[in-house]
Design a protein around this motif. Structure first.
Motif, short mmCIF file in Angstrom:
data_model
loop_
_atom_site.label_atom_id
_atom_site.label_comp_id
_atom_site.label_asym_id
_atom_site.label_seq_id
_atom_site.Cartn_x
_atom_site.Cartn_y
_atom_site.Cartn_z
N GLU A 161 -4.21 -19.86 -4.55
CA GLU A 161 -3.24 -20.42 -3.62
C GLU A 161 -2.29 -19.35 -3.10
O GLU A 161 -1.97 -19.30 -1.92
CB GLU A 161 -2.42 -21.45 -4.38
CG GLU A 161 -2.22 -22.74 -3.63
CD GLU A 161 -1.43 -23.68 -4.48
OE1 GLU A 161 -0.21 -23.72 -4.30
OE2 GLU A 161 -2.04 -24.34 -5.37
N GLN A 162 -1.85 -18.48 -4.02
CA GLN A 162 -0.90 -17.44 -3.64
C GLN A 162 -1.54 -16.47 -2.64
O GLN A 162 -0.90 -15.96 -1.75
CB GLN A 162 -0.47 -16.61 -4.85
CG GLN A 162 -0.17 -17.43 -6.04
CD GLN A 162 1.25 -17.19 -6.51
OE1 GLN A 162 2.03 -16.58 -5.81
NE2 GLN A 162 1.58 -17.69 -7.67
N ARG A 163 -2.87 -16.23 -2.88
CA ARG A 163 -3.52 -15.20 -2.10
C ARG A 163 -3.87 -15.65 -0.69
O ARG A 163 -3.90 -14.87 0.23
CB ARG A 163 -4.78 -14.75 -2.81
CG ARG A 163 -4.87 -13.25 -2.79
CD ARG A 163 -5.97 -12.72 -3.63
NE ARG A 163 -6.51 -13.66 -4.55
CZ ARG A 163 -7.81 -13.78 -4.77
NH1 ARG A 163 -8.65 -13.05 -4.08
NH2 ARG A 163 -8.26 -14.60 -5.67
N GLU A 164 -4.16 -16.97 -0.60
CA GLU A 164 -4.58 -17.46 0.71
C GLU A 164 -3.47 -17.38 1.74
O GLU A 164 -3.70 -17.42 2.93
CB GLU A 164 -5.04 -18.91 0.58
CG GLU A 164 -6.52 -18.98 0.25
CD GLU A 164 -6.93 -20.35 -0.21
OE1 GLU A 164 -6.15 -21.30 -0.02
OE2 GLU A 164 -8.02 -20.45 -0.77
N SER A 165 -2.24 -17.28 1.26
CA SER A 165 -1.12 -17.28 2.20
C SER A 165 -0.96 -15.92 2.87
O SER A 165 -1.47 -14.91 2.39
CB SER A 165 0.14 -17.62 1.44
OG SER A 165 0.16 -16.87 0.26
N GLY A 166 -0.23 -15.90 3.99
CA GLY A 166 -0.06 -14.67 4.76
C GLY A 166 0.82 -13.65 4.05
O GLY A 166 1.38 -13.94 2.99
N PRO A 167 0.96 -12.46 4.64
CA PRO A 167 1.70 -11.38 3.98
C PRO A 167 3.19 -11.68 3.80
O PRO A 167 3.83 -11.14 2.90
CB PRO A 167 1.50 -10.19 4.92
CG PRO A 167 1.06 -10.77 6.22
CD PRO A 167 0.37 -12.05 5.91
N LEU A 168 3.74 -12.53 4.67
CA LEU A 168 5.18 -12.79 4.56
C LEU A 168 5.50 -14.05 3.74
O LEU A 168 6.65 -14.46 3.65
CB LEU A 168 5.79 -12.94 5.95
CG LEU A 168 5.87 -11.64 6.77
CD1 LEU A 168 6.63 -11.87 8.06
CD2 LEU A 168 6.55 -10.53 5.97
N ARG A 169 4.45 -14.62 3.15
CA ARG A 169 4.64 -15.88 2.43
C ARG A 169 5.70 -15.77 1.32
O ARG A 169 6.56 -16.64 1.18
CB ARG A 169 3.29 -16.33 1.87
CG ARG A 169 3.33 -17.52 0.96
CD ARG A 169 3.69 -18.80 1.71
NE ARG A 169 3.83 -19.90 0.78
CZ ARG A 169 2.83 -20.69 0.41
NH1 ARG A 169 1.64 -20.50 0.93
NH2 ARG A 169 3.01 -21.65 -0.46
N ALA A 170 5.65 -14.65 0.57
CA ALA A 170 6.59 -14.51 -0.54
C ALA A 170 8.03 -14.53 -0.02
O ALA A 170 8.93 -15.11 -0.63
CB ALA A 170 6.31 -13.22 -1.30
#
Ligand code: ASP
Length: 447
Positions: A161-170
């Motif tokens: 789940e964490q990885r599927e998100s874009g680079p600015l997700r965090a």
């Protein structure tokens, strides 16, 4: 008279000794129970519709001892969010000036990132020196893969789940859209921190006569929480007894542990070096002796070891750093909640060792550039790891993926992850305490 004397002597036994005794008693209790004929007898129970074979000892401890350990951890977790809210809001508002806040913020985060980089580098050096992956035989590797691939799978999908998100997700995730929602999940600690800092800034910016009652409220609230910590710590020796007793009966087979001995040795040696690094930093920058530092923080370290959670340990870390290491409240209330959430040196060190170990076990040769990449991803992954048991392993999936190491290799390290989690969590907490002493000193707020 005699009795009185005995009692006062008992009272004098320092907290870290009492916790240590509780831990030891828990381990011995379970070892003895498992060794008795009744304890080692196997029974079959029904769990979630499935039949499970357990020893009597395991069954007994699960039903009658472990719940007390869970109650203890829960009571610590229970006060983590209110503590962060109250102490951080007060901490920020007490700085009284935004430029001071940004200075402290930059210095805190900068030092945290610095220590994490050192930790990952130490991890890489250890794993390259010891080469634990080359000691694993083909058979053991297959055994581990077949025993733990299901467990590894669940960690991998949690990381998915964490990885599927874009680079600015965090970055995007830093801002909660609802404070009650954020505060209702201990995994959202970073969002609670952002809210508290934001709220504190608001308090600085409004006229004093308006901010005064709000501050007084949080001040009183904070005191209540600190009192609750005292109360919880009174039962901590019993809490850790229950936690360790449960760990011993649930531990996987010793044979696997020995197969992974060199991997565990690499992580542990790195962690010990890291503690040495903190002690040196504290000595150089604050002139405090190693004994002063380690003795002051030891109850928090032992609790981190027993609970495997920096978040659950945070209340005690704050109390010890303030009262025993002499760092001003203004600093601890800002530096420590942030540290518990983003500064996980032990975790980043372990991630570096684990990634290279898995690569070695699969016969992969990691280039220098790939190892440099691990420094970057392990640093970020440790920042992103939640301060709860096993979180470092979920984020390890991301480190593996970035370095092109098979994620299924997680199964190789599963058997020893819990004890290593306990150790790395202690180091995480020690790092937070050391950095708060350095930041405190740099602002003239260390006694
Ligand atoms: N258990 C660790 C902590 O709470 C995180 C991890 O490395 O799993 O600090």
């Amino acid at each position: 008279m005699e009795d009185n004397k005995k009692q006062s002597k008992k009272k004098k036994l320092a907290l870290h000794w009492r916790i240590l005794l509780g831990m030891l008693a828990g381990v011995v209790f379970s070892l003895v129970l498992v060794a008795t004929p009744w304890g080692s007898e196997k029974i079959t129970i029904l769990q979630g519709g499935k039949e499970l074979e357990l020893s009597n000892a395991n069954h007994f401890v699960r039903n009658w001892i472990k719940p007390f350990g869970n109650m203890f951890i829960n009571s610590l977790k229970l006060i983590a969010v209110p503590l962060i809210l109250a102490s951080l809001i007060k901490g920020v508002a007490d700085l009284k000036d935004i430029s001071k806040l940004s200075k402290m913020g930059l210095r805190t985060v900068g030092t945290y990132v610095g220590t994490t980089l050192v930790a990952v580098s130490i991890g890489l050096i250890m794993v390259n020196l010891i080469q634990p992956g080359t000691t694993i035989s083909e058979d053991t590797r297959e055994e581990l893969m077949s025993n733990f691939s299901a467990d590894a799978g669940s960690k991998i999908s949690a990381a998915e789940e964490q990885r599927e998100s874009g680079p600015l997700r965090a970055l995007e995730d830093l801002i909660p859209n609802n404070i009650f929602f954020a505060a209702s999940d201990n995994g959202n600690m970073l969002q609670v921190i952002v809210f508290a800092i934001f709220f504190g800034i608001g308090l600085i910016l409004i006229p004093e006569e308006k901010s005064k009652p709000v501050l007084a409220f949080f001040d009183g609230f904070n005191e209540v929480i600190l009192k609750l910590i005292d109360l919880i710590m009174m039962v901590s020796p019993y809490g850790v007894f229950a936690l360790l007793a449960a760990l011993v009966v649930e531990a996987p087979s010793q044979d696997l542990f020995f197969a992974l001995l060199w991997y565990a040795v690499s992580v542990i040696a790195g962690l010990v070096l890291m503690v040495g690094f903190y002690v040196m930093l504290v000595r150089i920058f604050t002139k405090k002796t190693p004994n002063f530092f380690l003795k002051g923080i030891s109850p928090a370290q032992l609790l981190a070891f027993s609970t495997s959670s920096s978040a659950a340990t945070l209340p005690v870390t704050m109390e010890r750093v303030e009262e025993n290491l002499g760092v001003d409240k203004d600093v601890t209330s800002f530096v420590l909640p942030i540290g518990a959430t983003i500064n996980m040196d032990g975790t980043s060190l372990y991630q570096a060792v684990a990634a290279v170990f898995i690569a070695q076990a699969f016969g992969m040769d990691l280039s220098f550039a790939a190892q440099l990449g691990i420094i970057a991803t392990a640093t970020l992954a440790s920042i992103g790891s939640a301060a709860v048991p096993g979180a470092g392993m979920v984020m390890l999936v991301i480190v593996l993926a970035q370095a092109g190491i098979p994620e299924a290799g997680l199964a190789l390290i599963f058997a020893v992850d819990r004890p290593l989690d306990m150790l790395r969590t202690s180091v995480n907490v020690t790092g937070d305490a050391a950095v708060s002493m350095l930041v405190g000193k740099s602002f003239g707020k260390l006694n």
